[in-house]
Structure formats: structure tokens, C-alpha cells
Design an enzyme around this catalytic site. Structure first.
Site, PDB file in Angstrom:
ATOM      1  N   LYS A   1      13.871  -1.633  -7.273  1.00  0.00           N
ATOM      2  CA  LYS A   1      14.420  -0.971  -6.092  1.00  0.00           C
ATOM      3  C   LYS A   1      14.733  -1.993  -4.999  1.00  0.00           C
ATOM      4  O   LYS A   1      15.737  -1.893  -4.313  1.00  0.00           O
ATOM      5  CB  LYS A   1      13.472   0.102  -5.542  1.00  0.00           C
TER       6      LYS A   1
ATOM      7  N   GLY B   1       0.809  -1.215   0.000  1.00  0.00           N
ATOM      8  CA  GLY B   1       0.000   0.000   0.000  1.00  0.00           C
ATOM      9  C   GLY B   1       0.839   1.260   0.000  1.00  0.00           C
ATOM     10  O   GLY B   1       2.034   1.214  -0.305  1.00  0.00           O
TER      11      GLY B   1
ATOM     12  N   SER C   1       9.587   5.590  -3.296  1.00  0.00           N
ATOM     13  CA  SER C   1       9.425   4.638  -2.200  1.00  0.00           C
ATOM     14  C   SER C   1       8.383   5.190  -1.248  1.00  0.00           C
ATOM     15  O   SER C   1       8.325   6.412  -1.026  1.00  0.00           O
ATOM     16  CB  SER C   1      10.759   4.498  -1.461  1.00  0.00           C
TER      17      SER C   1
ATOM     18  N   GLY D   1       5.677   4.356  -8.794  1.00  0.00           N
ATOM     19  CA  GLY D   1       6.432   3.121  -9.031  1.00  0.00           C
ATOM     20  C   GLY D   1       5.505   1.912  -9.018  1.00  0.00           C
ATOM     21  O   GLY D   1       5.556   1.056  -9.914  1.00  0.00           O
ATOM     22  N   HIS D   2       4.634   1.830  -8.003  1.00  0.00           N
ATOM     23  CA  HIS D   2       3.671   0.722  -7.960  1.00  0.00           C
ATOM     24  C   HIS D   2       2.768   0.743  -9.199  1.00  0.00           C
ATOM     25  O   HIS D   2       2.472  -0.285  -9.791  1.00  0.00           O
ATOM     26  CB  HIS D   2       2.757   0.842  -6.733  1.00  0.00           C
TER      27      HIS D   2
ATOM     28  N   GLN E   1       7.773  -9.348   7.918  1.00  0.00           N
ATOM     29  CA  GLN E   1       9.015  -8.918   7.278  1.00  0.00           C
ATOM     30  C   GLN E   1       9.637  -7.699   7.945  1.00  0.00           C
ATOM     31  O   GLN E   1      10.613  -7.154   7.448  1.00  0.00           O
ATOM     32  CB  GLN E   1       8.803  -8.694   5.779  1.00  0.00           C
TER      33      GLN E   1
ATOM     34  N   HIS F   1       2.582   4.592  -4.920  1.00  0.00           N
ATOM     35  CA  HIS F   1       3.139   5.736  -5.648  1.00  0.00           C
ATOM     36  C   HIS F   1       3.277   5.339  -7.116  1.00  0.00           C
ATOM     37  O   HIS F   1       2.916   4.211  -7.510  1.00  0.00           O
ATOM     38  CB  HIS F   1       4.479   6.160  -5.037  1.00  0.00           C
TER      39      HIS F   1
ATOM     40  N   GLY G   1       9.454  -4.584  -8.276  1.00  0.00           N
ATOM     41  CA  GLY G   1      10.288  -3.452  -8.687  1.00  0.00           C
ATOM     42  C   GLY G   1      11.772  -3.708  -8.432  1.00  0.00           C
ATOM     43  O   GLY G   1      12.151  -4.411  -7.502  1.00  0.00           O
TER      44      GLY G   1
HETATM   45  O1  PAF Z   1       7.930  -5.014  -1.874  1.00  0.00           O
HETATM   46  C1  PAF Z   1       6.968  -5.028  -1.083  1.00  0.00           C
HETATM   47  O2  PAF Z   1       6.135  -4.106  -1.036  1.00  0.00           O
HETATM   48  C2  PAF Z   1       6.808  -6.210  -0.134  1.00  0.00           C
HETATM   49  O3  PAF Z   1       8.033  -6.683   0.301  1.00  0.00           O
HETATM   50  C3  PAF Z   1       5.950  -7.338  -0.730  1.00  0.00           C
HETATM   51  C4  PAF Z   1       6.600  -7.957  -1.958  1.00  0.00           C
HETATM   52  C5  PAF Z   1       4.575  -6.815  -1.099  1.00  0.00           C
HETATM   53  C6  PAF Z   1       5.777  -8.474   0.299  1.00  0.00           C
HETATM   54  O4  PAF Z   1       5.170  -8.014   1.458  1.00  0.00           O
END
Ligand code: PAF
Length: 298
Positions: A151, A33, A187, A38-39, A63, A36, A149
Site C-alpha cells: 500500500k 501500531g 489502513s 494487513g500488518h 515523518q 490491522h 506492505g
Molecule cells: O509504514 C509505516 O507504518 C511507517 O512508515 C514505518 C515503515 C513503520 C516507519 O515509521
């Protein structure tokens, strides 16, 4: 014909029902979420390649380390959904942490060698969390292609390994980093920077570019490439380099000797309390979708 309606699923059953309604090649863009440009460039690529596009929005607690930014990670679900609808996405999945990791959860995915250095060394457990959630998303969405991506280059390499090792029947696509006018990689974490820090953050790309130009002029000594990046970073008082790296782009092992194989130069830099990462593939001509997908972690 009017625009199709985007479906939003927040249960496994809802997602499976929505997935069952999609025909042909389905592309998945996993995100956390705070979307930006990039997504949205990943979504655009998925739309160009696929018959339908699905997106997940999930801030994956697994993570984040105990002292990392899970609690303050930017969130903007209404803004994200509006942007995805406009971008023509078919299905968005917005699970809660409890849905992804219910009580009693005990299955984890560990990718080994390629996850060890760089970010893996500084963020213990990070790639275990990423690999686990992405494996779950692949099982839930059953996509034919998945988009990530550049990055997060090591993440892309780790996930390519995961797809190969666990026989996920899908194509990984790694898309180039989108940058602001001064070169700062887009980012979600850039939102943490105040105006002075934001100005200082341009130094990451200047450091990578300096090493990239040095390489283009024939320099292959990895120590000189690392030193070039550090020199540029040290000239910016607000930047605290955590590491700079010149690694073999396929294995991500740090280079001791000059190499004529593709090299990934990368870095993590703190600006105030914000930790930023960035990278370039060398030669610089490789920073395009086809070469990034073929070379990184390959
Ligand atoms: O790159 C990310 O936004 C996260 O690491 C991902 C791949 C969605 C996994 O939670």
C-alpha cells in the site's frame, strides 16, 4: 510445550538483550501500531520465512508534516500487543519519541530521486523521516529480513534504495495489500472514516481496477490510464482526488509515453479530512510478493 512468551522492550539495552537471545534468521516488521489484518499478514509472512519475528511499534513524528495527523493517529497499544502475542511474535519494541530522537539529535537519511515524486512531492520531509527511522530500526534490530506492505509502494521503493545504497545486510520483502470486501485497502487511517465516508472510500479501488482492466485490454497510454482513474473518482461526490499517477514502477517517474515495462498506478484521495492512498502494479498479475519485491523501485 507451551507457547513462548513475547518479550516487550522499551529501551535500547532491553531490545539489544532480547535480540541477542534470538537465533537464526530474524525478520522485522516495522509498524506505527493500530494494527490491522494487513500488518498481521506481514507478521505471518515473516513467521513463515524466519526463525524469529520482531515488531516495532512507533508513531514516528519525523515523518509527519506540521499540518498532518500525528496527534490524532490511532493508538491501541494493549490491543496491538495482544494481537502480536497471538500471532507468535518474539519481541516487540515500543520506544518513545525521546528515545529515538533524544535532545541534540541531528542525523538524517535522505533518499533522493525515487523519493521525489508522488507522496514525496505532496508530503515534503516525509520520506526523510521514514528513511531515518527505518535506518535506525535496522541498526537496532539487525534483522536478516524486513517486511513492508505494497500500500505504501513508494515507501517500499525508497527503503529498497536505502538498503542497497547503505549496504544493510538484509532482504526486503514487499507483501501485497490486504483489502476489505469492497476493495478498500486496509489502513489504520480507515478508522477516521464515518459510515458514509467509508462507503465512498471504495471508489479508490474501483478507479484503480478500471485502469487495470483498461490496461489488460491493451491500453498503454498513461494519459488514458490517468483519465480513467479520474473519471471514476469524480463520480463519487465525497472523493477529492489529490493526484492520480501512472509511473514507471522501477524509477517511479511519471510516464509521458506508453510503456511495456511494469507500471505503478497510484493515487491520493481525500474523503472528508482523511487522506487515503492506494496503488496497483500493472500488469495486474504482478501484484504478488515475489514480483512486488523484485519490481517496485528495482
Ligand atoms: O509504514 C509505516 O507504518 C511507517 O512508515 C514505518 C515503515 C513503520 C516507519 O515509521
Amino acid at each position: 510445550m507451551g507457547q513462548k512468551t513475547m518479550q516487550i522492550a522499551d529501551t535500547v539495552e532491553g531490545l539489544r538483550a532480547a535480540r541477542a537471545g534470538l537465533k537464526g534468521r530474524v525478520g522485522l516488521v516495522p509498524t506505527m501500531g493500530a494494527l490491522h489484518a494487513g500488518h498481521l499478514s506481514l507478521v505471518e509472512q515473516a513467521r513463515a520465512d524466519c526463525d524469529a519475528v520482531m515488531v516495532s511499534i512507533f508513531i514516528n513524528p519525523a515523518q509527519f508534516g506540521p499540518n498532518e495527523d500525528l496527534n490524532r493517529y490511532p493508538r491501541d497499544l494493549p490491543g496491538d500487543l495482544a494481537a502480536l502475542e497471538k500471532a507468535g511474535v518474539d519481541v516487540v519494541f515500543t520506544p518513545t519519541p525521546d528515545l529515538m530522537y533524544p535532545p541534540g539529535y541531528q542525523t538524517w537519511v535522505d533518499v533522493t530521486d525515487v523519493a521525489r515524486g508522488l507522496e514525496g512531492e505532496r508530503r515534503p520531509g516525509h520520506f526523510r523521516g521514514v528513511a531515518t527511522v527505518v535506518a535506525k530500526l535496522f541498526n537496532l534490530f539487525q534483522p536478516q529480513a524486513a517486511y513492508f506492505g505494497q500500500k505504501d509502494a513508494q515507501q517500499a521503493a525508497v527503503l529498497k534504495r536505502l538498503v542497497c545504497d547503505l549496504n544493510f545486510p538484509l532482504e526486503m520483502v514487499i507483501c501485497p495489500t490486504l483489502r476489505e470486501a469492497d476493495g478498500l485497502a486496509m489502513s489504520s487511517r480507515n478508522a477516521y472514516l464515518n459510515p458514509e465516508q467509508r462507503r465512498a472510500a471504495g471508489v479508490l479501488y474501483r478507479a484503480l481496477s478500471a485502469a487495470g482492466e483498461f490496461y489488460a485490454a491493451g491500453q498503454r497510454d498513461p494519459n488514458r490510464l490517468r483519465a480513467t482513474m479520474l473519471d471514476v473518482l469524480r463520480a463519487e461526490p465525497l472523493a477529492e482526488p489529490e493526484y492520480v499517477s501512472a509511473a514507471d514502477a522501477r524509477s517511479l517517474r511519471e510516464l509521458d509515453e506508453p510503456s511495456d515495462e511494469p507500471v505503478l498506478i497510484s493515487m491520493a484521495v481525500r474523503i472528508g479530512t482523511t487522506r487515503l492512498i492506494d496503488n496497483l502494479l500493472l500488469p495486474l498479475t504482478l501484484n504478488n510478493r515475489a514480483d512486488l519485491t523484485a519490481v517496485l523501485g528495482g
